[in-house]
Design a protein around this motif. Structure first.
Motif, PDB file in Angstrom:
ATOM      1  N   VAL A   7       0.836  -1.199   0.000  1.00  0.00           N
ATOM      2  CA  VAL A   7       0.000   0.000   0.000  1.00  0.00           C
ATOM      3  C   VAL A   7       0.868   1.244   0.000  1.00  0.00           C
ATOM      4  O   VAL A   7       1.872   1.306   0.719  1.00  0.00           O
ATOM      5  CB  VAL A   7      -0.935   0.010   1.237  1.00  0.00           C
ATOM      6  N   GLU A   8       0.483   2.222  -0.811  1.00  0.00           N
ATOM      7  CA  GLU A   8       1.187   3.501  -0.844  1.00  0.00           C
ATOM      8  C   GLU A   8       0.750   4.379   0.323  1.00  0.00           C
ATOM      9  O   GLU A   8      -0.387   4.300   0.782  1.00  0.00           O
ATOM     10  CB  GLU A   8       0.872   4.246  -2.151  1.00  0.00           C
ATOM     11  N   GLU A   9       1.639   5.223   0.799  1.00  0.00           N
ATOM     12  CA  GLU A   9       1.261   6.212   1.798  1.00  0.00           C
ATOM     13  C   GLU A   9       0.191   7.130   1.208  1.00  0.00           C
ATOM     14  O   GLU A   9       0.273   7.535   0.057  1.00  0.00           O
ATOM     15  CB  GLU A   9       2.480   7.028   2.231  1.00  0.00           C
ATOM     16  N   GLY A  10      -0.821   7.427   2.007  1.00  0.00           N
ATOM     17  CA  GLY A  10      -1.914   8.273   1.541  1.00  0.00           C
ATOM     18  C   GLY A  10      -3.056   7.508   0.903  1.00  0.00           C
ATOM     19  O   GLY A  10      -4.057   8.091   0.508  1.00  0.00           O
ATOM     20  N   GLU A  11      -2.951   6.187   0.818  1.00  0.00           N
ATOM     21  CA  GLU A  11      -3.983   5.376   0.162  1.00  0.00           C
ATOM     22  C   GLU A  11      -5.001   4.878   1.183  1.00  0.00           C
ATOM     23  O   GLU A  11      -4.663   4.513   2.305  1.00  0.00           O
ATOM     24  CB  GLU A  11      -3.327   4.189  -0.533  1.00  0.00           C
ATOM     25  N   MET A  12      -6.288   4.882   0.794  1.00  0.00           N
ATOM     26  CA  MET A  12      -7.343   4.347   1.644  1.00  0.00           C
ATOM     27  C   MET A  12      -7.343   2.820   1.536  1.00  0.00           C
ATOM     28  O   MET A  12      -7.291   2.268   0.434  1.00  0.00           O
ATOM     29  CB  MET A  12      -8.709   4.890   1.227  1.00  0.00           C
ATOM     30  N   VAL A  13      -7.408   2.141   2.685  1.00  0.00           N
ATOM     31  CA  VAL A  13      -7.312   0.680   2.722  1.00  0.00           C
ATOM     32  C   VAL A  13      -8.493   0.106   3.498  1.00  0.00           C
ATOM     33  O   VAL A  13      -8.705   0.465   4.657  1.00  0.00           O
ATOM     34  CB  VAL A  13      -6.002   0.222   3.400  1.00  0.00           C
ATOM     35  N   PRO A  14      -9.287  -0.774   2.901  1.00  0.00           N
ATOM     36  CA  PRO A  14     -10.373  -1.429   3.639  1.00  0.00           C
ATOM     37  C   PRO A  14      -9.814  -2.366   4.704  1.00  0.00           C
ATOM     38  O   PRO A  14      -8.756  -2.983   4.506  1.00  0.00           O
ATOM     39  CB  PRO A  14     -11.113  -2.225   2.553  1.00  0.00           C
ATOM     40  N   VAL A  15     -10.490  -2.445   5.836  1.00  0.00           N
ATOM     41  CA  VAL A  15     -10.094  -3.379   6.886  1.00  0.00           C
ATOM     42  C   VAL A  15     -10.112  -4.792   6.316  1.00  0.00           C
ATOM     43  O   VAL A  15     -11.057  -5.184   5.631  1.00  0.00           O
ATOM     44  CB  VAL A  15     -11.044  -3.267   8.093  1.00  0.00           C
ATOM     45  N   GLY A  16      -9.059  -5.561   6.570  1.00  0.00           N
ATOM     46  CA  GLY A  16      -8.966  -6.929   6.065  1.00  0.00           C
ATOM     47  C   GLY A  16      -8.097  -7.072   4.836  1.00  0.00           C
ATOM     48  O   GLY A  16      -7.757  -8.196   4.457  1.00  0.00           O
ATOM     49  N   ASP A  17      -7.722  -5.945   4.189  1.00  0.00           N
ATOM     50  CA  ASP A  17      -6.840  -6.017   3.031  1.00  0.00           C
ATOM     51  C   ASP A  17      -5.394  -6.223   3.466  1.00  0.00           C
ATOM     52  O   ASP A  17      -4.962  -5.693   4.503  1.00  0.00           O
ATOM     53  CB  ASP A  17      -6.926  -4.735   2.200  1.00  0.00           C
ATOM     54  N   VAL A  18      -4.638  -6.981   2.668  1.00  0.00           N
ATOM     55  CA  VAL A  18      -3.223  -7.201   2.959  1.00  0.00           C
ATOM     56  C   VAL A  18      -2.455  -5.903   2.725  1.00  0.00           C
ATOM     57  O   VAL A  18      -2.591  -5.272   1.676  1.00  0.00           O
ATOM     58  CB  VAL A  18      -2.647  -8.317   2.071  1.00  0.00           C
ATOM     59  N   ILE A  19      -1.678  -5.486   3.713  1.00  0.00           N
ATOM     60  CA  ILE A  19      -0.896  -4.253   3.566  1.00  0.00           C
ATOM     61  C   ILE A  19       0.607  -4.496   3.577  1.00  0.00           C
ATOM     62  O   ILE A  19       1.369  -3.673   3.083  1.00  0.00           O
ATOM     63  CB  ILE A  19      -1.255  -3.236   4.668  1.00  0.00           C
ATOM     64  N   ILE A  20       1.053  -5.631   4.120  1.00  0.00           N
ATOM     65  CA  ILE A  20       2.485  -5.884   4.258  1.00  0.00           C
ATOM     66  C   ILE A  20       2.694  -7.381   4.408  1.00  0.00           C
ATOM     67  O   ILE A  20       1.785  -8.115   4.814  1.00  0.00           O
ATOM     68  CB  ILE A  20       3.040  -5.125   5.493  1.00  0.00           C
ATOM     69  N   SER A  21       3.875  -7.862   4.052  1.00  0.00           N
ATOM     70  CA  SER A  21       4.214  -9.272   4.277  1.00  0.00           C
ATOM     71  C   SER A  21       5.552  -9.360   5.001  1.00  0.00           C
ATOM     72  O   SER A  21       6.394  -8.461   4.906  1.00  0.00           O
ATOM     73  CB  SER A  21       4.269 -10.034   2.950  1.00  0.00           C
ATOM     74  N   PHE A  22       5.727 -10.469   5.739  1.00  0.00           N
ATOM     75  CA  PHE A  22       6.925 -10.684   6.543  1.00  0.00           C
ATOM     76  C   PHE A  22       7.538 -12.045   6.213  1.00  0.00           C
ATOM     77  O   PHE A  22       6.817 -13.001   5.911  1.00  0.00           O
ATOM     78  CB  PHE A  22       6.603 -10.655   8.043  1.00  0.00           C
ATOM     79  N   ARG A  23       8.849 -12.113   6.289  1.00  0.00           N
ATOM     80  CA  ARG A  23       9.550 -13.401   6.261  1.00  0.00           C
ATOM     81  C   ARG A  23       9.739 -13.843   7.705  1.00  0.00           C
ATOM     82  O   ARG A  23      10.377 -13.139   8.498  1.00  0.00           O
ATOM     83  CB  ARG A  23      10.904 -13.286   5.559  1.00  0.00           C
ATOM     84  N   VAL A  24       9.163 -14.996   8.054  1.00  0.00           N
ATOM     85  CA  VAL A  24       9.262 -15.495   9.423  1.00  0.00           C
ATOM     86  C   VAL A  24       9.762 -16.927   9.393  1.00  0.00           C
ATOM     87  O   VAL A  24       9.677 -17.615   8.380  1.00  0.00           O
ATOM     88  CB  VAL A  24       7.892 -15.422  10.142  1.00  0.00           C
ATOM     89  N   ASP A  25      10.289 -17.386  10.530  1.00  0.00           N
ATOM     90  CA  ASP A  25      10.774 -18.767  10.567  1.00  0.00           C
ATOM     91  C   ASP A  25       9.602 -19.714  10.716  1.00  0.00           C
ATOM     92  O   ASP A  25       8.455 -19.305  10.897  1.00  0.00           O
ATOM     93  CB  ASP A  25      11.802 -18.950  11.694  1.00  0.00           C
ATOM     94  N   GLY A  26       9.872 -20.982  10.697  1.00  0.00           N
ATOM     95  CA  GLY A  26       8.806 -21.985  10.699  1.00  0.00           C
ATOM     96  C   GLY A  26       7.921 -21.915  11.913  1.00  0.00           C
ATOM     97  O   GLY A  26       6.716 -22.092  11.837  1.00  0.00           O
ATOM     98  N   ALA A  27       8.503 -21.642  13.082  1.00  0.00           N
ATOM     99  CA  ALA A  27       7.706 -21.601  14.307  1.00  0.00           C
ATOM    100  C   ALA A  27       6.704 -20.461  14.253  1.00  0.00           C
ATOM    101  O   ALA A  27       5.554 -20.593  14.659  1.00  0.00           O
ATOM    102  CB  ALA A  27       8.626 -21.453  15.521  1.00  0.00           C
ATOM    103  N   GLU A  28       7.154 -19.340  13.729  1.00  0.00           N
ATOM    104  CA  GLU A  28       6.250 -18.191  13.631  1.00  0.00           C
ATOM    105  C   GLU A  28       5.115 -18.464  12.664  1.00  0.00           C
ATOM    106  O   GLU A  28       4.007 -18.004  12.841  1.00  0.00           O
ATOM    107  CB  GLU A  28       7.028 -16.958  13.159  1.00  0.00           C
ATOM    108  N   ALA A  29       5.411 -19.190  11.595  1.00  0.00           N
ATOM    109  CA  ALA A  29       4.393 -19.435  10.574  1.00  0.00           C
ATOM    110  C   ALA A  29       3.221 -20.213  11.133  1.00  0.00           C
ATOM    111  O   ALA A  29       2.104 -20.122  10.648  1.00  0.00           O
ATOM    112  CB  ALA A  29       4.999 -20.184   9.397  1.00  0.00           C
ATOM    113  N   ASP A  30       3.471 -21.008  12.192  1.00  0.00           N
ATOM    114  CA  ASP A  30       2.396 -21.785  12.787  1.00  0.00           C
ATOM    115  C   ASP A  30       1.515 -20.934  13.690  1.00  0.00           C
ATOM    116  O   ASP A  30       0.464 -21.353  14.127  1.00  0.00           O
ATOM    117  CB  ASP A  30       2.966 -22.946  13.613  1.00  0.00           C
TER     118      ASP A  30
END
Length: 559
Positions: free
Chosen positions: A62-85
């Motif tokens: 999402v760009e700064e200044g953009e309107m985002v509906p609740v529930g929309d994906v805004i960011i993703s993370f790389r996490v280890d296996g334990a976190e993914a669970d």
């Protein structure tokens, strides 16, 4: 390692969408659970959105200044296996969101009226550009706005020296770099190859330039949504329903464009959503694409002193700037966040409820004396006693006698709801705009209790630490423009309420008593009403009741 998507959580009661004001992290940053990653504007509150993961920021959607509906994906993370669970729903605990809210101003004479890292190459083992700002990871940190400007100016953002915190590249840095490059070219550096932006997470292996903040679901090498040939005008969409902001609709009207004909790939709640850029592009396209082709210009003898002809696009831009009164020295400020929220609410109120304003003046000698008499006791209880609590109690007395000013018109149901609660919204001027925290159950609280609550709310409003719930549920509002020197005004109703009372400054003014003009402390009042619900005579009677209680403070003891 796995990639987990984070969705915009519900950061307020019943909030359906919010504006992403700023990113607090960039791709490649390491974050911990509950660490704020973005600032989001909802209604009139600015809240920090915390991460649900321990991991590394993978991508911003999402760009700064953009309107985002609740529930929309805004960011993703790389996490280890334990976190993914762990819970990957993207919703954060409500208590983790710091949403403390704004407060109401207290009247002495009546009070108050990131950066997205987009330049990281896919192959992180590749050496970083030596000219990039020094960071622990070797990446270049710059917000989306600076990266967009760099693409427009043909600047390699990795070659720009950043002056922001941690070496972040700002828009000013990009402009300075572009100007320096132009000067070098003018002084003989014209043979140098044209710089190209460093590859980003969304354009690796692609020659197309795109924002590093991309929509979820877009491929890294996807073509832009508008792929029509330069020589063909876009076909009118011919929709029956189109969603757009009021500003976009105004732009369409100004450009004489039917907004239902504007092509767009964006949707909201299953309906087409048109932006200002879509409207402008549609308005510009027919003029340049359906015009007769112009003959190829003759070569220009630059050495003879003639200047090359400017492109049609540049000429059009210059003409448009002249028509709108813009000049090179003008400054543009984004219309977003609290300012846009206030603007949309004011527009809705003014164009929905027919406003009428009643003006009157109360002679408040007795009120001034009562406050002075109570101040020592208030000071002993560490309460700053202003006139606002007295005004609030007087308003409640007026609302009890004239309930239609404490009501809400529900047009769809064909009914007027007479509220039995007396919750007063107190307008507070802040650096971010006007905020209206709410004091609940004013009829059940004493003068000192109201004074302390108003002061607390006003203080937190200015610090933008109000919770969304603290700015909801008001049945009548008060604005104190007298705190900055005003006398009378025409305040806009805090819709869907039916009335608002504006307070001028309590000052000595000439009044006539026993046939003589004498100085006396007076309080100017400006009462705006929704004329669909409240008649002018009822408004005048309400004002008389309020003034009676202010001029005879002992009557407040009955409330």
């Amino acid at each position: 390692m796995t990639v987990e998507e984070f969705r915009l959580p519900d950061v307020g009661e019943g909030v359906a969408e919010g504006e992403l004001v700023s990113w607090l992290v960039a791709p490649g940053d390491r974050v911990e659970e509950d660490q704020p990653v973005a600032e989001v504007e909802t209604d009139k509150a600015l809240v920090e959105v915390p991460s649900s993961y321990d991991g590394t920021v993978e991508e911003l959607f999402v760009e700064e200044g953009e309107m985002v509906p609740v529930g929309d994906v805004i960011i993703s993370f790389r996490v280890d296996g334990a976190e993914a669970d762990a819970d990957d729903s993207g919703s954060a605990d409500e208590g983790a969101v710091d949403e403390t809210s704004p407060d109401a101003s207290e009247p002495e004479a009546a009070d108050e009226s990131a950066p997205a890292d987009e330049s990281a190459p896919a192959d992180e083992s590749a050496p970083a550009d030596e000219s990039a700002p020094a960071t622990s990871s070797g990446r270049t940190f710059a917000p989306p706005s600076a990266r967009r400007l760099a693409r427009e100016l043909g600047v390699d953002v990795a070659a720009v020296d950043g002056s922001g915190p941690g070496g972040r590249v700002t828009e000013a840095n990009v402009r300075a770099h572009a100007e320096a490059a132009d000067e070098d070219a003018a002084s003989g550096g014209g043979d140098a190859p044209e710089p190209r932006p460093a590859p980003t997470p969304t354009d690796v292996d692609s020659g197309d330039r795109k924002s590093a903040v991309r929509k979820r679901g877009e491929g890294g090498t996807a073509e832009p949504s508008v792929t029509a040939d330069a020589g063909s005008a876009p076909e009118p969409a011919g929709r029956d329903t189109t969603l757009a902001t009021p500003a976009t609709r105004k732009l369409a009207r100004d450009l004489d464009v039917d907004i239902d004909d504007v092509p767009t790939d964006e949707t909201r709640d299953g309906e087409a959503f048109v932006t200002g850029e879509d409207v402008q592009a549609y308005a510009d396209a027919p003029e340049s694409e359906t015009a007769e082709p112009e003959p190829t210009p003759e070569p220009v003898d630059v050495d003879a002193g003639a200047e090359p002809a400017a492109s049609d696009t540049a000429a059009d831009r210059a003409a448009a700037a002249t028509e709108t009164g813009a000049s090179a020295g003008d400054e543009t400020v984004p219309y977003r966040g609290v300012r846009r929220t206030i603007g949309e609410q004011m527009e809705r109120s003014k164009f929905t409820a027919p406003h009428v304003t009643h003006h009157d003046t109360a002679e408040v000698d007795a009120l001034v004396a009562a406050r002075e008499e109570l101040k020592p006791k208030a000071d002993a209880e560490e309460v700053k006693l202003t006139y606002m609590p007295f005004v609030m109690k007087a308003i409640v007395a007026g609302l009890k006698e004239h309930p239609y000013l404490n009501s809400e018109l529900r047009e769809d149901d064909g009914e007027i709801v007479l509220k039995k609660e007396y919750n007063l919204g107190i307008a507070v001027a802040t650096d971010a705009g006007l905020m209206v925290p709410v004091v609940d159950d004013v009829d059940e609280k004493g003068i000192f209790e109201l004074a302390a609550e108003v002061r607390d709310l006003a203080s937190r409003a200015r610090d933008r630490k109000l919770k969304p719930a603290e700015m909801k549920g008001s049945t009548f509002s008060v604005t104190n423009f007298g705190a900055i020197g005003g006398e009378f005004a025409t305040p806009i109703i805090n819709y869907p309420e039916t009335a608002i009372l504006g307070l001028g400054a309590i000052e000595e003014r000439p009044v006539v008593r026993d046939g003589e003009v004498v100085p006396a402390p007076t309080l100017p009042l400006s009462l705006s009403i929704d004329h669909r619900v409240v008649d002018g005579a009822v408004a005048a009677e309400f004002a008389n009741t309020v003034m009676e209680h202010l001029e005879q403070p002992l009557l407040l003891l009955t409330q």
